[in-house]
Design a protein around this motif. Sequence first.
Motif, PDB file in Angstrom:
ATOM      1  N   TYR A  60       0.747  -1.320   0.157  1.00 30.59           N
ATOM      2  CA  TYR A  60      -0.058  -0.012  -0.007  1.00 30.59           C
ATOM      3  C   TYR A  60       0.861   1.188   0.133  1.00 30.59           C
ATOM      4  O   TYR A  60       0.379   2.175   0.327  1.00 30.59           O
ATOM      5  CB  TYR A  60      -1.076  -0.009   1.155  1.00 30.59           C
ATOM      6  N   TYR A  61       2.200   1.190  -0.339  1.00 30.62           N
ATOM      7  CA  TYR A  61       3.082   2.334  -0.360  1.00 30.62           C
ATOM      8  C   TYR A  61       3.422   2.598  -1.717  1.00 30.62           C
ATOM      9  O   TYR A  61       3.773   1.580  -2.654  1.00 30.62           O
ATOM     10  CB  TYR A  61       4.171   2.096   0.715  1.00 30.62           C
ATOM     11  N   TYR A  62       3.903   3.870  -1.851  1.00 30.00           N
ATOM     12  CA  TYR A  62       4.663   4.232  -3.304  1.00 30.00           C
ATOM     13  C   TYR A  62       5.629   4.999  -2.808  1.00 30.00           C
ATOM     14  O   TYR A  62       5.675   5.890  -2.130  1.00 30.00           O
ATOM     15  CB  TYR A  62       3.521   4.911  -4.048  1.00 30.00           C
ATOM     16  N   PRO A  63       6.990   4.766  -3.297  1.00 28.57           N
ATOM     17  CA  PRO A  63       7.079   3.580  -4.152  1.00 28.57           C
ATOM     18  C   PRO A  63       7.107   2.134  -3.412  1.00 28.57           C
ATOM     19  O   PRO A  63       7.285   2.187  -2.136  1.00 28.57           O
ATOM     20  CB  PRO A  63       8.665   3.733  -4.739  1.00 28.57           C
ATOM     21  N   ALA A  64       6.744   1.221  -3.921  1.00 25.48           N
ATOM     22  CA  ALA A  64       6.498   0.032  -3.438  1.00 25.48           C
ATOM     23  C   ALA A  64       7.593  -0.542  -2.628  1.00 25.48           C
ATOM     24  O   ALA A  64       7.464  -0.890  -1.453  1.00 25.48           O
ATOM     25  CB  ALA A  64       6.026  -1.156  -4.498  1.00 25.48           C
ATOM     26  N   LEU A  65       8.823  -0.858  -3.236  1.00 26.22           N
ATOM     27  CA  LEU A  65       9.770  -1.458  -2.612  1.00 26.22           C
ATOM     28  C   LEU A  65      10.758  -0.612  -2.108  1.00 26.22           C
ATOM     29  O   LEU A  65      11.425   0.239  -2.974  1.00 26.22           O
ATOM     30  CB  LEU A  65      10.304  -2.674  -3.006  1.00 26.22           C
ATOM     31  N   LEU A  66      11.545  -0.676  -0.971  1.00 26.84           N
ATOM     32  CA  LEU A  66      12.830   0.342  -0.906  1.00 26.84           C
ATOM     33  C   LEU A  66      14.043  -0.441  -0.696  1.00 26.84           C
ATOM     34  O   LEU A  66      14.016  -1.794  -0.080  1.00 26.84           O
ATOM     35  CB  LEU A  66      12.568   1.170   0.346  1.00 26.84           C
ATOM     36  N   THR A  67      15.256  -0.048  -1.142  1.00 28.40           N
ATOM     37  CA  THR A  67      16.573  -0.767  -0.949  1.00 28.40           C
ATOM     38  C   THR A  67      16.938  -0.585   0.390  1.00 28.40           C
ATOM     39  O   THR A  67      16.489   0.269   1.242  1.00 28.40           O
ATOM     40  CB  THR A  67      17.537  -0.152  -2.020  1.00 28.40           C
ATOM     41  N   LEU A  68      18.129  -1.185   0.654  1.00 24.90           N
ATOM     42  CA  LEU A  68      18.823  -0.930   2.052  1.00 24.90           C
ATOM     43  C   LEU A  68      19.171   0.554   1.994  1.00 24.90           C
ATOM     44  O   LEU A  68      18.961   1.220   3.239  1.00 24.90           O
ATOM     45  CB  LEU A  68      20.245  -1.631   2.160  1.00 24.90           C
ATOM     46  N   ASN A  69      19.777   1.065   1.177  1.00 26.90           N
ATOM     47  CA  ASN A  69      20.183   2.667   0.995  1.00 26.90           C
ATOM     48  C   ASN A  69      19.090   3.520   1.285  1.00 26.90           C
ATOM     49  O   ASN A  69      19.035   4.629   2.135  1.00 26.90           O
ATOM     50  CB  ASN A  69      20.936   3.007  -0.089  1.00 26.90           C
ATOM     51  N   GLU A  70      17.803   3.299   0.610  1.00 19.93           N
ATOM     52  CA  GLU A  70      16.721   4.278   0.834  1.00 19.93           C
ATOM     53  C   GLU A  70      16.089   4.024   2.122  1.00 19.93           C
ATOM     54  O   GLU A  70      15.692   4.926   2.848  1.00 19.93           O
ATOM     55  CB  GLU A  70      15.801   3.781  -0.315  1.00 19.93           C
ATOM     56  N   THR A  71      15.994   2.696   2.890  1.00 14.72           N
ATOM     57  CA  THR A  71      15.572   2.588   4.163  1.00 14.72           C
ATOM     58  C   THR A  71      16.691   3.209   4.991  1.00 14.72           C
ATOM     59  O   THR A  71      16.149   4.025   5.963  1.00 14.72           O
ATOM     60  CB  THR A  71      15.770   1.109   4.499  1.00 14.72           C
ATOM     61  N   ALA A  72      17.973   3.245   4.813  1.00 10.18           N
ATOM     62  CA  ALA A  72      19.076   4.224   5.719  1.00 10.18           C
ATOM     63  C   ALA A  72      18.579   5.447   5.711  1.00 10.18           C
ATOM     64  O   ALA A  72      18.484   6.253   6.470  1.00 10.18           O
ATOM     65  CB  ALA A  72      20.071   3.610   5.419  1.00 10.18           C
ATOM     66  N   GLU A  73      18.211   6.069   4.559  1.00  9.90           N
ATOM     67  CA  GLU A  73      17.839   7.295   4.174  1.00  9.90           C
ATOM     68  C   GLU A  73      16.761   7.927   4.963  1.00  9.90           C
ATOM     69  O   GLU A  73      16.529   8.897   5.610  1.00  9.90           O
ATOM     70  CB  GLU A  73      18.011   7.936   2.591  1.00  9.90           C
ATOM     71  N   MET A  74      15.602   6.972   4.874  1.00  9.14           N
ATOM     72  CA  MET A  74      14.420   7.148   5.549  1.00  9.14           C
ATOM     73  C   MET A  74      14.596   7.074   6.983  1.00  9.14           C
ATOM     74  O   MET A  74      14.168   8.106   7.804  1.00  9.14           O
ATOM     75  CB  MET A  74      13.427   5.889   5.360  1.00  9.14           C
ATOM     76  N   ILE A  75      15.485   6.438   7.394  1.00 10.28           N
ATOM     77  CA  ILE A  75      15.761   6.162   9.038  1.00 10.28           C
ATOM     78  C   ILE A  75      16.524   7.573   9.533  1.00 10.28           C
ATOM     79  O   ILE A  75      16.175   8.265  10.351  1.00 10.28           O
ATOM     80  CB  ILE A  75      16.626   5.213   9.515  1.00 10.28           C
ATOM     81  N   ALA A  76      17.428   8.068   8.525  1.00 10.48           N
ATOM     82  CA  ALA A  76      18.120   9.366   8.677  1.00 10.48           C
ATOM     83  C   ALA A  76      17.172  10.572   8.801  1.00 10.48           C
ATOM     84  O   ALA A  76      17.241  11.318   9.479  1.00 10.48           O
ATOM     85  CB  ALA A  76      19.381   9.654   7.797  1.00 10.48           C
ATOM     86  N   ASP A  77      16.235  10.558   8.039  1.00  8.21           N
ATOM     87  CA  ASP A  77      15.123  11.475   7.946  1.00  8.21           C
ATOM     88  C   ASP A  77      14.199  11.562   9.106  1.00  8.21           C
ATOM     89  O   ASP A  77      13.894  12.611   9.492  1.00  8.21           O
ATOM     90  CB  ASP A  77      14.263  11.447   6.619  1.00  8.21           C
ATOM     91  N   CYS A  78      13.995  10.390   9.567  1.00 11.63           N
ATOM     92  CA  CYS A  78      13.331  10.251  10.923  1.00 11.63           C
ATOM     93  C   CYS A  78      14.025  10.638  11.886  1.00 11.63           C
ATOM     94  O   CYS A  78      13.397  11.329  12.899  1.00 11.63           O
ATOM     95  CB  CYS A  78      12.758   8.624  11.202  1.00 11.63           C
ATOM     96  N   ASP A  79      15.315  10.416  11.960  1.00 12.50           N
ATOM     97  CA  ASP A  79      16.302  11.011  13.142  1.00 12.50           C
ATOM     98  C   ASP A  79      16.202  12.355  13.112  1.00 12.50           C
ATOM     99  O   ASP A  79      16.137  13.030  14.224  1.00 12.50           O
ATOM    100  CB  ASP A  79      17.714  10.329  12.997  1.00 12.50           C
ATOM    101  N   ARG A  80      16.421  13.086  11.936  1.00  5.24           N
ATOM    102  CA  ARG A  80      16.323  14.551  11.719  1.00  5.24           C
ATOM    103  C   ARG A  80      14.905  15.021  12.439  1.00  5.24           C
ATOM    104  O   ARG A  80      15.037  15.964  13.125  1.00  5.24           O
ATOM    105  CB  ARG A  80      16.743  14.892  10.589  1.00  5.24           C
ATOM    106  N   HIS A  81      14.067  14.550  12.029  1.00  3.60           N
ATOM    107  CA  HIS A  81      12.572  15.007  12.352  1.00  3.60           C
ATOM    108  C   HIS A  81      12.488  15.011  14.123  1.00  3.60           C
ATOM    109  O   HIS A  81      12.048  15.868  14.560  1.00  3.60           O
ATOM    110  CB  HIS A  81      11.417  14.278  11.930  1.00  3.60           C
ATOM    111  N   LEU A  82      13.101  13.788  14.595  1.00  2.71           N
ATOM    112  CA  LEU A  82      13.065  13.741  16.029  1.00  2.71           C
ATOM    113  C   LEU A  82      13.796  14.751  16.646  1.00  2.71           C
ATOM    114  O   LEU A  82      13.373  15.390  17.701  1.00  2.71           O
ATOM    115  CB  LEU A  82      13.346  12.247  16.444  1.00  2.71           C
TER     116      LEU A  82
END
Length: 179
Positions: free
Chosen positions: A33-55
Amino acid sequence: MLIETERLRLRPWTERDIGPFAVANSDPEVRRYYYPALLTLNETAEMIADCDRHLVDNGFGFVAVERRHDGALVGGLGLSRTGDDIPGGPHIEIGWILARPFWRQGYALEAASACLAYGWTTLKLSEVIGYTSAINAPSRRLMERLGMRSEPAEDFEDTTVPEGNALRPHVLYRIRRPA
């Protein structure tokens, strides 16, 4: 941001979370139910970094959810600021994504309920929204179990999803702080 429930701990991400969260983000069932459908390891690491910045910037965010008894990463869940792209925004939203082995065990409801309580008591929020693709029945059911309600007039098209894609129509849910 640290929240503990009977079975779970919501906490900032660590380096050791990237691999397990990347596994979840590369699972077609988890990401259906997400777009883009699948994330790579690097995209996941970027997502986590964005979450950390938001926190760091806001004092709250989308954080890791781990099982207390064994430290297993269940997924991610939390509160974040939306942009103006969400109707009536910006807002504070609640969101989640759990790895498939942890589905249907009540973890999402337990963690989301604790996160909302944190939003009401610690952050003094007056309202939280949630949104998802209209076809995402599991997340919609969870929002309803949390007491969130939708108004059809607030449904919207997610412009980050291509026209014609089944994930483009979105539903917006709201919940107000209990009196």
